[in-house]
Design a protein around this motif. Structure first.
Motif, PDB file in Angstrom:
ATOM      1  N   ARG A  57       0.846  -1.203   0.000  1.00 11.07           N
ATOM      2  CA  ARG A  57       0.000   0.000   0.000  1.00 11.07           C
ATOM      3  C   ARG A  57       0.882   1.254   0.000  1.00 11.07           C
ATOM      4  O   ARG A  57       0.642   2.185  -0.774  1.00 11.07           O
ATOM      5  CB  ARG A  57      -0.898  -0.009   1.230  1.00 11.07           C
ATOM      6  CG  ARG A  57      -1.753   1.243   1.383  1.00 11.07           C
ATOM      7  CD  ARG A  57      -2.354   1.337   2.767  1.00 11.07           C
ATOM      8  NE  ARG A  57      -1.334   1.333   3.791  1.00 11.07           N
ATOM      9  CZ  ARG A  57      -0.599   2.379   4.119  1.00 11.07           C
ATOM     10  NH1 ARG A  57      -0.784   3.535   3.499  1.00 11.07           N
ATOM     11  NH2 ARG A  57       0.309   2.303   5.067  1.00 11.07           N
ATOM     12  N   GLU A 296      -8.604  -0.008  -0.113  1.00 12.05           N
ATOM     13  CA  GLU A 296      -8.916   1.425  -0.192  1.00 12.05           C
ATOM     14  C   GLU A 296     -10.421   1.644  -0.339  1.00 12.05           C
ATOM     15  O   GLU A 296     -10.973   2.612   0.191  1.00 12.05           O
ATOM     16  CB  GLU A 296      -8.181   2.053  -1.368  1.00 12.05           C
ATOM     17  CG  GLU A 296      -6.684   2.205  -1.146  1.00 12.05           C
ATOM     18  CD  GLU A 296      -5.987   2.827  -2.339  1.00 12.05           C
ATOM     19  OE1 GLU A 296      -6.668   3.033  -3.365  1.00 12.05           O
ATOM     20  OE2 GLU A 296      -4.779   3.078  -2.253  1.00 12.05           O
ATOM     21  N   ASP A 299     -11.817   1.143   3.261  1.00 18.09           N
ATOM     22  CA  ASP A 299     -11.088   1.766   4.379  1.00 18.09           C
ATOM     23  C   ASP A 299     -10.505   0.710   5.312  1.00 18.09           C
ATOM     24  O   ASP A 299     -10.550   0.842   6.547  1.00 18.09           O
ATOM     25  CB  ASP A 299     -12.006   2.705   5.172  1.00 18.09           C
ATOM     26  CG  ASP A 299     -12.503   3.867   4.328  1.00 18.09           C
ATOM     27  OD1 ASP A 299     -11.738   4.330   3.464  1.00 18.09           O
ATOM     28  OD2 ASP A 299     -13.655   4.305   4.521  1.00 18.09           O
TER      29      ASP A 299
END
Length: 844
Positions: A57, A296, A299
């Motif tokens: 990430r 993403e 969340d």
């Protein structure tokens, strides 16, 4: 171990797996998600997978543009070239080149050293470990690039022979085209064919389309005719030999291309196993890209993980339910699922459709996702543990093939759970004991629950049975939990409260649905008054706990806000103090330097006059030079005064009127007083006829700012510029017009932008009507107090309070409080058509 085999389908992980496949770019990533994304109970393996996900990430954020995301599955073509003299096609070679280029870029970036790390080391250590064993294929990529162009076709320059062949084909084709254009032009002139006819290809040979009636007028070979029979395709005799030559050249070109592909495949053949390993690495990288995109969207993050069983989750969200609600335009309520350290079993009770099963599935799905190495949708600070076994019993497991009823299928699950329960097992049971006669079902459920307690297993259990709600009184490792319900609005809140059992709210729900009151009363009589009262007490406990929990949360938020505000003010005061010291230090240095220059200039002028022995011309020149310097000093001093005044005014505004202005004014007096002293030393030259009086508006020569004269004494005037007060020599002042009053600026000084925005936002959300029905008197009065405070602050002229009629006690308590508020002008009943005595209208 997970049980049963349909575990993933029961908790919804199969849908999560499908979503991940949709984010993958290649079959390599899809295969990884399908075959290698599996449950693990190894703490080291789980933390390594989570570290890879977290680092990727960050890698995507920092290096997304530093590599080409080409993930092509060329394993089958690679396996086909294991035998000698076999070869890969051009398209396969092009895909292999792009995949190996991506592989090389990723491994180089993963293994790169951290640029900003104090301790050195690699920037992405977990990803570097993932790339271990992946070789360097730069030579293979370079050899393929020499053979293929950027479009994946073999270059003309791949070999001298191929270049010669293609040049010959091009030259011959141009000759054929020239010949055909000549033939077509003659035929068009003779009227054999139409004007818009062009050569076309049939079976790889250039031919001319003509009508059947004219086919014998052009000598050549008929190769084909159209489907309607109205057009025939003739190869003119003049180009037959040239077309045959092209056929021969194309055959030579194909043989040369195959030879070149065989040579390239022979270079790749010894490295097939290494390339296959690199492709597996690309599959993992493609999966991590898909996982990052998925995380993403929900969340999701990597939480704290402990090497022991633990459930301490904040704002946990079921990803599938969240997506479903968003599609309907609804918002999901996150769950706080926190099992105390000394507890192992959580018994959740509450109303039907109140969220018990969703809570159970959320626990199962998020725990399974974590142990598969995936980020989970929870808030920062959440803590997860590791379980060796996961069991679930949810839904209807009846089967005609296996001769299982609903209850027998539940008992079969209980048998497996009791057999496999250990201190590192998590059991998930929905509607514990349901499916059979309630009395014996509740007894069996309690007996099975006590067996789980004896084995030390962890469990999340949902139930409606009263006997199970009393188990925590005898078993210290069991704790009750309740799904909260708004009794006033008769709707579930979908929030979990740990510590007290919940009520099923059966009577309230039945009454809200509209069942006849006599039916409800008869049912209440059957269960007895004690049961109804105990259920009511449970509801009161839940309601009170929710009320005080909201209070505690509000107080905590206010304390946090106050602490943050105090910290900001302390930092601002410290910074302003530092700026003030710096400004005054610079002012003193500049004043001292200016005074030193003035003294030096005066001494030099006196010396010049003495040396000239009072010669008139020399003395006059010296005085003019001194006068020019004086004007320069006045100008510089004036600019410094204005700059200091602006700076100090800015500091005063930032302190928000919290500090005294006198100290700054006195300090500024010292700075400007130096210039005034200098002006008196230099003499009275340059004084104008203007003599200011107290109250006049003036400005300093060379400046644009205006000030007001407070007093005049001994050739000096005390002038106020904005919030600054200074003493200035009269000869430096000029008359000025009074400035126009800027009301906007005054308003901006009094209220900050943040305050105005907060008030505007509060006014948008405020509703001039409050419903306190169903509340106790003290609770209602407290709510009314907050409501009236907001209404007074927002300057609402009238508000309405809905309290109902009932016994009148709530109405009397509210009106007694309203009468004590000084800002209230009057209050009265609403008009009978709009509620009458059940509503109090308050005039503010």
């Amino acid at each position: 171990m997970v049980y049963p085999d349909t575990f993933e389908r029961k908790i919804g992980f199969d849908e999560v797996r499908t979503q991940l496949r949709g984010h993958c770019q290649s079959a390599l990533g899809v295969e990884y998600v399908t075959d290698r994304l599996t449950f693990s109970d190894d703490y080291a393996e789980i933390t390594e997978r989570l570290a890879q996900a977290d680092e990727f990430r960050r890698f995507e954020y920092e290096c997304a543009d530093a590599y080409e995301a080409d993930f092509f599955d060329v394993r089958e073509p690679l396996l086909r070239i294991r035998p000698e003299r076999t070869y890969m096609e051009e398209a396969d070679l092009a895909a292999l080149r792009r995949s190996l280029t991506t592989c090389g870029q990723l491994t180089a970036l993963f293994r790169a050293d951290a640029e900003e790390s104090d301790e050195g080391g690699q920037a992405y250590p977990a990803l570097a470990r993932l790339a271990e064993g992946v070789g360097d294929f730069s030579e293979i990529v370079a050899s393929i690039s020499k053979l293929l162009n950027k479009y994946g076709r073999i270059k003309d320059t791949a070999s001298p022979q191929l270049l010669t062949i293609r040049h010959s084909i091009e030259h011959t084709s141009r000759g054929i085209s020239h010949s055909l254009r000549g033939i077509i032009s003659e035929a068009q002139t003779a009227g054999y064919i139409d004007r818009d006819v062009n050569p076309t290809l049939r079976d790889g040979r250039l031919v001319i389309p003509v009508s059947p009636s004219a086919k014998r007028k052009i000598k050549g070979i008929v190769h084909d005719e159209s489907a309607t029979g109205k057009t025939v395709f003739i190869e003119p005799q003049a180009v037959v030999e040239a077309n045959n030559k092209i056929r021969e050249l194309e055959a030579e070109e194909k043989r040369e291309v195959i030879r070149l592909l065989q040579e390239q495949s022979a270079l790749i053949r010894p490295h097939i196993d290494e390339v296959l390993h690199a492709l597996r690495f690309l599959g993992a990288a493609d999966y991590l890209r898909a996982l990052t995109a998925w995380a993403e969207g929900f969340d999701a993050l990597v939480p704290q993980v402990k090497d022991r069983p633990c459930i301490f989750w904040t704002e946990a969200r079921h990803p599938l339910l969240k997506r479903s609600l968003e599609q309907k335009g609804q918002e999901m309520v996150p769950l706080d699922i926190k099992l105390p350290e000394d507890k192992r079993i959580l018994l959740i009770s509450g109303p039907n459709a109140g969220g018990k099963s969703v809570c159970l599935k959320t626990v199962g799905l998020l725990q399974y996702m974590l142990q598969c190495g995936m980020p989970v949708p929870v808030a920062e600070g959440s803590q997860f543990g590791i379980f060796e076994h996961l069991f679930i019993d949810i839904g209807d497991g009846q089967s005609t093939d296996d001769d299982l009823s609903t209850y027998s299928s539940h008992l079969l699950c209980m048998k497996q759970m009791m057999k496999g329960a250990t201190p590192r097992t998590l059991l998930l049971i929905d509607e514990f004991g349901a499916g059979t006669e309630p009395q014996i079902g509740g007894a069996l459920a309690e007996a099975i629950l006590r067996r789980f307690v004896e084995k030390g297993a962890y469990a999340v259990v949902t139930t409606h049975y009263q006997n199970l709600k009393r188990v925590p009184e005898q078993c210290p490792t069991v704790v009750n939990g309740a799904m909260l319900y708004d009794r006033a609005a008769l709707r579930p809140l979908f929030r979990l409260s740990v510590g007290n059992p919940g009520s099923s709210f059966a009577i309230e729900i039945a009454r809200n649905i509209g069942l006849p009151e006599e039916v409800i009363a008869y049912a209440a009589k059957l269960v007895g008054e004690n049961y109804i009262l105990s259920d009511k007490y449970l509801q009161d406990i839940v309601r009170d706990k929710m009320y005080w929990e909201n209070k505690r949360r509000a107080v905590h938020q206010r304390e946090k806000h106050l602490d943050e505000t105090a910290r900001r003010y302390e930092e601002e005061v410290s910074r302003l103090s530092k700026e003030r010291k710096e400004v005054m230090s610079r002012a003193r240095e500049e004043a001292q330097e200016l005074l030193a220059q003035s003294n030096a200039r005066i001494e030099r002028t006196i010396r010049t006059i003495k040396e000239a022995q009072a010669e008139k011309e020399r003395t006059k020149a010296a005085r003019k030079e001194l006068e020019a310097f004086k004007e320069e000093v006045n100008l510089v001093s004036g600019k410094q005064d204005e700059a200091i005044a602006r700076k100090m005014a800015k500091i005063q505004r930032r302190q928000e009127r919290r500090r005294q202005r006198g100290s700054n004014g006195a300090t500024t007096d010292n700075a400007t007083g130096t210039a005034g002293t200098l002006s008196s030393v230099l003499g009275d030259e340059g004084r104008t006829d203007f003599v200011p009086a107290p109250g006049d508006w003036v400005r300093i020569k060379g400046q644009g700012g205006t000030g007001r004269v407070e007093s005049v004494s001994g050739g000096r005037a005390r002038v106020t510029f904005g919030i600054m007060r200074t003493s200035v020599s009269i000869d430096r002042l000029l008359p000025a017009e009074a400035p126009k009053e800027d009301k906007t600026a005054q308003t901006a000084t009094f209220l900050s932008r943040e305050t105005r925005d907060a008030m505007y936002e509060k006014k948008l959300r405020f509703k001039p009507e409050l419903d306190v029905r169903g509340m106790r008197a003290d609770e209602a009065v407290n709510t009314v107090a907050y409501f009236l405070d907001d209404a007074i602050q927002l300057e609402y002229p009238r508000v309405r309070i809905l309290h109902g009629t009932g016994t009148g006690a709530l109405r009397e308590a509210i009106r007694q409080y309203v009468s004590s508020v000084r800002a209230i002008r009057s209050f009265h009943d609403e008009h009978v058509q709009f509620g009458g005595a059940g509503i109090t209208v308050v005039e503010i």
